[in-house]
Design a protein around this motif. Sequence first.
Motif, short mmCIF file in Angstrom:
data_model
loop_
_atom_site.label_atom_id
_atom_site.label_comp_id
_atom_site.label_asym_id
_atom_site.label_seq_id
_atom_site.Cartn_x
_atom_site.Cartn_y
_atom_site.Cartn_z
N TYR A 127 1.21 -1.28 -0.03
CA TYR A 127 -0.37 0.05 0.15
C TYR A 127 1.11 1.42 -0.19
CZ TYR A 127 -3.29 -2.92 1.80
OH TYR A 127 -4.49 -4.27 1.52
N GLY A 168 -8.48 3.95 -4.11
CA GLY A 168 -8.89 3.67 -2.21
C GLY A 168 -9.36 4.99 -2.12
N LYS A 236 -8.76 -5.93 -4.32
CA LYS A 236 -7.68 -5.22 -3.29
C LYS A 236 -6.05 -6.42 -2.17
CE LYS A 236 -7.57 -4.46 1.36
NZ LYS A 236 -8.17 -3.20 2.90
#
Length: 255
Positions: A127, A168, A236
Amino acid sequence: MKSMVAPSAWSMTPITRVNARKIPNSSPPFSIFFRPKPYSLFSSSVSPLSMAASSALTASSGDVTTDAEVFELIKAHQEKAARLPPLEEIRTVVNHSVQGMLSTISQKYEGYPSGSMVDFACDLEGYPILAVSSLASHTKDLLANKKCSLLVAKDFEDKTDLLITLYGDAIPVSEEDKGDIRTAYLTRHPNAFWVFFLIVLTVDFGDFQFVRVEPKVVRYVTGIATALLGSGEFSKEAYKAAQVDPIAQFSKPVA
């Protein structure tokens, strides 16, 4: 202005000596003779496609004279070349990238997107981590609406190469994770002194904070405007489970 004649053994024409002190705003005379020229990988008489396929041409039979033929030769070679699976390549590119285009929902211009070039690093889950200032417009946007996207390019100079967009939410990093996040960020950005001082002083600048972009969907496109066009998207969970290529960090010097 005086003339200085070079030795006859060199068979050179006279060289003019210029007194730079007598010429306002002038540079030393050596800059006239030793001024560097812009470096170009390709000469004007050789096309990039021809040079890119030069090694393949020497091994092939027959003459290849047009760019179209060269392109087909490169395409045939690339189709047989070993590549990472798309998801692993995406995970690897994002992991080794340090900059991207962050898009937020503008608070100043309601209803319109806003774009900012930002530095980032990745945590262990892949991330992106941003160190954002409260003075930046994109930070104000994220505080009001956490939804965002981050565009990452494998090569910003080559528009036909891999482009990745992570959609996101930007979530503030928890206090317990800040130590690891700082270390990860400084590994990619060793000159980010504002982050360095956060470690040394063990206190946070009120102006900066870390946020993590937790992707919901990861999309990619590659080969734009070429016959090798490809695109797709991943969840994801799939992105998080993908592995980073362990030898990618050594490929840059030989790419």
